[in-house]
Enzyme design. Structure first.
Site, mmCIF file in Angstrom:
data_model
loop_
_atom_site.group_PDB
_atom_site.id
_atom_site.type_symbol
_atom_site.label_atom_id
_atom_site.label_comp_id
_atom_site.label_asym_id
_atom_site.label_seq_id
_atom_site.Cartn_x
_atom_site.Cartn_y
_atom_site.Cartn_z
ATOM 1 N N MET A 155 0.842 -1.199 0.000
ATOM 2 C CA MET A 155 0.000 0.000 0.000
ATOM 3 C C MET A 155 0.877 1.250 0.000
ATOM 4 O O MET A 155 0.789 2.108 0.887
ATOM 5 C CB MET A 155 -0.929 -0.019 1.217
ATOM 6 C CG MET A 155 -2.134 0.891 1.089
ATOM 7 S SD MET A 155 -3.217 0.387 -0.252
ATOM 8 C CE MET A 155 -4.791 1.041 0.334
ATOM 9 N N GLY A 156 1.708 1.359 -1.031
ATOM 10 C CA GLY A 156 2.473 2.579 -1.245
ATOM 11 C C GLY A 156 1.715 3.517 -2.162
ATOM 12 O O GLY A 156 0.481 3.468 -2.254
ATOM 13 N N ARG A 157 2.444 4.386 -2.850
ATOM 14 C CA ARG A 157 1.783 5.375 -3.708
ATOM 15 C C ARG A 157 0.881 4.723 -4.754
ATOM 16 O O ARG A 157 -0.281 5.103 -4.940
ATOM 17 C CB ARG A 157 2.835 6.231 -4.425
ATOM 18 C CG ARG A 157 3.637 7.179 -3.554
ATOM 19 C CD ARG A 157 4.491 8.068 -4.450
ATOM 20 N NE ARG A 157 5.382 8.941 -3.712
ATOM 21 C CZ ARG A 157 6.662 8.669 -3.457
ATOM 22 N NH1 ARG A 157 7.176 7.518 -3.879
ATOM 23 N NH2 ARG A 157 7.416 9.520 -2.797
ATOM 24 N N ARG A 241 6.530 -6.112 -10.375
ATOM 25 C CA ARG A 241 7.693 -6.712 -11.017
ATOM 26 C C ARG A 241 7.375 -8.164 -11.318
ATOM 27 O O ARG A 241 6.688 -8.844 -10.546
ATOM 28 C CB ARG A 241 8.935 -6.620 -10.114
ATOM 29 C CG ARG A 241 9.570 -5.246 -10.078
ATOM 30 C CD ARG A 241 10.201 -4.881 -11.423
ATOM 31 N NE ARG A 241 10.796 -3.559 -11.438
ATOM 32 C CZ ARG A 241 10.181 -2.453 -11.818
ATOM 33 N NH1 ARG A 241 8.907 -2.522 -12.193
ATOM 34 N NH2 ARG A 241 10.803 -1.301 -11.829
ATOM 35 N N GLU A 270 11.436 -10.868 -18.640
ATOM 36 C CA GLU A 270 10.935 -10.207 -19.853
ATOM 37 C C GLU A 270 12.098 -9.653 -20.685
ATOM 38 O O GLU A 270 13.148 -9.325 -20.146
ATOM 39 C CB GLU A 270 9.955 -9.087 -19.480
ATOM 40 C CG GLU A 270 10.511 -7.981 -18.602
ATOM 41 C CD GLU A 270 9.431 -6.984 -18.182
ATOM 42 O OE1 GLU A 270 9.627 -5.789 -18.473
ATOM 43 O OE2 GLU A 270 8.420 -7.379 -17.567
ATOM 44 N N HIS A 288 4.453 -4.390 -20.558
ATOM 45 C CA HIS A 288 5.052 -3.465 -19.592
ATOM 46 C C HIS A 288 4.711 -2.005 -19.940
ATOM 47 O O HIS A 288 5.580 -1.169 -20.168
ATOM 48 C CB HIS A 288 6.571 -3.646 -19.542
ATOM 49 C CG HIS A 288 7.165 -3.231 -18.224
ATOM 50 N ND1 HIS A 288 8.253 -3.852 -17.672
ATOM 51 C CD2 HIS A 288 6.824 -2.250 -17.345
ATOM 52 C CE1 HIS A 288 8.579 -3.275 -16.522
ATOM 53 N NE2 HIS A 288 7.716 -2.303 -16.305
#
Length: 322
Positions: A155-157, A241, A270, A288
């Protein structure tokens, strides 16, 4: 003399122009990934290396001694492709580009969530192939999004931005896991509930969206055991990621019907993508695209420019990670 820098991939023209004016800059005009030998040589030839997530900088690329490079200005927030310990040991500063790609990445997370729930990719492929025979009551039945529960891991930005879109846009309940306590006006306004473990989130959520860092600490964070702990009708979304998910375990879970589907913008190793994922209709795949808007990519590049200028002017760099 101007510092010598190398830019490993093509960047937005506006950013490349600034770099060309301020520094003695080598650009990668072919826009093909530089090999490990070329990256190793760059440490001896340039004062700064400006890589992207597509450039792997393991310890073996760093010279044992005599490196000219003193700065790695990464184009992107994530830096798990760079051996940070190797950089620290050699006194090389590493910076990233936080903050400027939050909204666009959250938009892509919601694109994947909506797309896989409503079978949008599958439907477009059918239509383009000329296989659509017209509307009928049982055709392409998907999953309702509004009012469902979204689980956020990290729960970051970007996690908060995704949760905000889901809650206020689609009336979704939000539960989340974060290593540290999150209790602020934004999460309280959404009624978001922090649960004590990842397993609790997986068991409760209809959609799980990953927003945690990559790298060794979180490699295969979502493995076969945790996939088995999700609801049978749940969907997994990854814009974080690729290595956060054990891809073979995910393929097995999708084939067995352990979960209903997945929306993936990032992959482990990837640009290689397992053929099994490409064959599945219950998977939506994007190349991506999380930060892929003109505004965001320019802002990311300008963040790197700010860090490089500050470094060579002897000031504190604003976005140091090492």
């Amino acid at each position: 003399m101007k510092p010598r820098i190398i830019v490993t991939r093509r960047w937005p023209a506006a950013v490349e122009q600034v770099l060309a004016e301020r520094f003695e800059t080598t650009f990668n005009r072919s826009d093909e990934p530089l090999g490990q030998d070329r990256l190793r040589d760059a440490f001896a030839e340039y004062d700064a290396i400006l890589p992207t997530v597509s450039d792997s900088l393991p310890a073996s690329v760093f010279p044992d001694a005599g490196a000219r490079s003193r700065l790695i200005g990464n184009f992107g927030v994530g830096f798990s492709h760079i051996d940070i310990d190797a950089a620290r040991q050699r006194g090389i500063t590493v910076t990233n580009t936080p903050g400027v790609l939050t909204d666009c990445t959250a938009d892509i997370a919601m694109t994947l969530l909506l797309g896989i729930a409503r079978r949008a990719g599958e439907g477009e492929r059918e239509l383009r192939a000329g296989a659509w025979t017209g509307w009928r009551p049982t055709h392409m039945i998907g999953t309702r999004v509004s009012g469902k529960t979204l689980g956020i891991i990290g729960m970051g930005r970007i996690g908060k931005a995704t949760a905000r879109r889901a809650h206020f846009g689609f009336g979704m309940d939000v539960v989340f896991y974060n290593r540290s306590k999150v209790d602020d006006d934004e999460t309280r306004a959404m009624g978001a509930r922090q649960l004590p473990t990842i397993e609790d989130v997986l068991a409760d959520a209809d959609f799980v969206s990953l927003h945690c860092p990559g790298g060794a600490e979180n490699r295969h964070l979502i493995d076969s055991r945790r996939l088995a702990g999700m609801k049978p009708g749940a969907f997994l979304i990854n814009t974080a990621r690729g290595d956060v998910i054990d891809q073979q375990a995910l393929i097995g879970a999708l084939e067995a019907g352990t979960i209903a589907g997945a929306g993936l913008d990032v992959f482990d190793g990837e640009p290689a993508v397992p053929e099994a994922l490409k064959r599945m209709d219950n998977v939506m795949l994007l190349p991506h695209l999380g930060s892929a808007t003109e505004e965001t990519r320019v802002a990311m590049g300008m963040k790197v420019v700010e860090n490089v200028i500050a470094f060579f002017e002897g000031r504190d760099v604003p976005d140091r990670v090492a």
